[in-house]
Design a protein around this motif. Sequence first.
Motif, PDB file in Angstrom:
ATOM      1  N   ARG A  14      -5.270  -5.724  -0.754  1.00  0.00           N
ATOM      2  CA  ARG A  14      -6.170  -4.814  -0.053  1.00  0.00           C
ATOM      3  C   ARG A  14      -5.426  -3.538   0.314  1.00  0.00           C
ATOM      4  O   ARG A  14      -4.286  -3.586   0.795  1.00  0.00           O
ATOM      5  N   VAL A  15      -6.035  -2.399   0.068  1.00  0.00           N
ATOM      6  CA  VAL A  15      -5.428  -1.108   0.402  1.00  0.00           C
ATOM      7  C   VAL A  15      -5.725  -0.781   1.861  1.00  0.00           C
ATOM      8  O   VAL A  15      -6.876  -0.805   2.294  1.00  0.00           O
ATOM      9  N   SER A  52     -12.293   2.975  -7.721  1.00  0.00           N
ATOM     10  CA  SER A  52     -11.959   1.547  -7.790  1.00  0.00           C
ATOM     11  C   SER A  52     -10.459   1.306  -7.908  1.00  0.00           C
ATOM     12  O   SER A  52     -10.033   0.229  -8.339  1.00  0.00           O
ATOM     13  N   ALA A  88      -5.735   1.612   5.353  1.00  0.00           N
ATOM     14  CA  ALA A  88      -6.024   3.000   5.704  1.00  0.00           C
ATOM     15  C   ALA A  88      -4.752   3.709   6.183  1.00  0.00           C
ATOM     16  O   ALA A  88      -3.847   3.077   6.747  1.00  0.00           O
ATOM     17  N   SER A 133       0.839  -1.204   0.000  1.00  0.00           N
ATOM     18  CA  SER A 133       0.000   0.000   0.000  1.00  0.00           C
ATOM     19  C   SER A 133       0.872   1.251   0.000  1.00  0.00           C
ATOM     20  O   SER A 133       0.603   2.216  -0.730  1.00  0.00           O
ATOM     21  N   GLY A 146      -8.218   0.609  -5.772  1.00  0.00           N
ATOM     22  CA  GLY A 146      -7.756  -0.546  -5.006  1.00  0.00           C
ATOM     23  C   GLY A 146      -7.991  -1.879  -5.686  1.00  0.00           C
ATOM     24  O   GLY A 146      -7.306  -2.868  -5.377  1.00  0.00           O
ATOM     25  N   ASN A 150      -4.365   7.920   1.100  1.00  0.00           N
ATOM     26  CA  ASN A 150      -5.802   7.813   0.842  1.00  0.00           C
ATOM     27  C   ASN A 150      -6.137   7.872  -0.645  1.00  0.00           C
ATOM     28  O   ASN A 150      -7.241   7.503  -1.043  1.00  0.00           O
ATOM     29  N   ARG A 178      -7.598   4.811  -2.149  1.00  0.00           N
ATOM     30  CA  ARG A 178      -8.923   4.370  -1.735  1.00  0.00           C
ATOM     31  C   ARG A 178     -10.039   5.067  -2.512  1.00  0.00           C
ATOM     32  O   ARG A 178     -11.216   4.829  -2.283  1.00  0.00           O
TER      33      ARG A 178
END
Length: 440
Positions: A101-102, A93, A104, A71, A95, A87, A90
């Motif tokens: 999975r991205v 689309s 936080a 990430s 990600g 961010n 996120r």
Amino acid sequence: MVHDGTDVPEGPANLDSVRVVFDEQRLVSNAGLLVTATLADRLGIEEVVNESVWLDPRAPGAALPGRKVMSLVHGMLAGADSIDEMNVLRAGSTGLILGHRVMAPSTLGTFLRAFTFGHVRQLDRVLDQALCRAWQAGAGPGDGPLVIDIDSFVGEVYGYQKQGASFGYTKKLGYHPLAAVRADTGEVLHIRNRKGKANTQRGIARFVDELIARVGRAGHTGKIIIRADSGFENHKLMGELNKRGIEFSIGVKLSKTIRALIEQIPDTDWATVADYPEGGEAQIAETQLKGFRLIVRRTRLIGAQAELFPDWRYHCFATNRTIPTLVADTDHRDHATVELVIRDLVDQALTHFPSGRMNANSAWTVIAALAHNLGRWATQIGLPNHPAQTARSRRRQLLDVPARLTRTSRQWTLRMPARWPWQQQFTTILDAIRTLPALA
């Protein structure tokens, strides 16, 4: 009206009539990340991180380090230079095209703060293994000469709560990272963050040992040439490199001893450099320094401007190379290209060191080098005969491409802009990377 792909539809007559709504779920703001995500998947970088980085299980954010590092890598490639800016992955689309999975920004910050010095060294192994796999996939130098430039730079910070940051020789507050760069491609072969007050040479002997071992593990068997400026003048290091059969050219400061050696060079030994610009004059000669060649270049102004700098200015370096004097001098001055890579690093994630903890910033530095390399490897593998791109050009042409992700009949399609100027380069790179076998 039906468009054939070449006609451009008419726009609104009045820009104030354009309604703006942030509600497109399928929009991908940085669709070019599909290229680097595919390469990272082929190289198995996320798995390498999971196998190499073992944070204290009691520490918050310790689980699944692979997706957190990836990430950070993809956020950096998209232009993020702080934790909050992660961010960007996120939005819409984006990600869905990254293969992981991205996480936080708050999770990524907690993850970085869990690092100790030992965990940063574990990240070093990730950079090591990624280099081995990328060279195995076709990004390596083969059996030819490998020219490595070593340099340090000041990573400036602006807060007084930064652990380890201090004022160094530039009188700026920051850290003092050490980097080794492959000269022909701009890859970062090794990098280490250091306190801001660290001397330029601090840790250089161990750093070089690790560097040579790393390129050996990556499969390079040819000649190694190390270049550095006078900040790394270290006669013990020169002797060790010479014993190991590694060629070097390292700048030498103009001390009293060196000035005395220069004064002993006969006037007849100075050869004029033919291609020097008008308005100036350059000459070159050589002598001996502790068993090595000391090559000296002197320059001065001529003509109307000579009154400004009437005396010769001297620049020296020591080398064990056996190539002609003028060739050695020209090659050593090419060491200055390392500044272009440092500029790229600072233009990307190392604009900032986002945490107040030094180990977190050291981890950020290694991850920034991994992101930088991933971008370079994509173009090396996909466009092997193309000149190396700067980070800014790569973002503009390859990564910062808006697109819409759609799915029909179980087929995902990334619909990118018609008439994109660098469409051919994009598809060539992606097709080349998709032919690579997955490395376990």
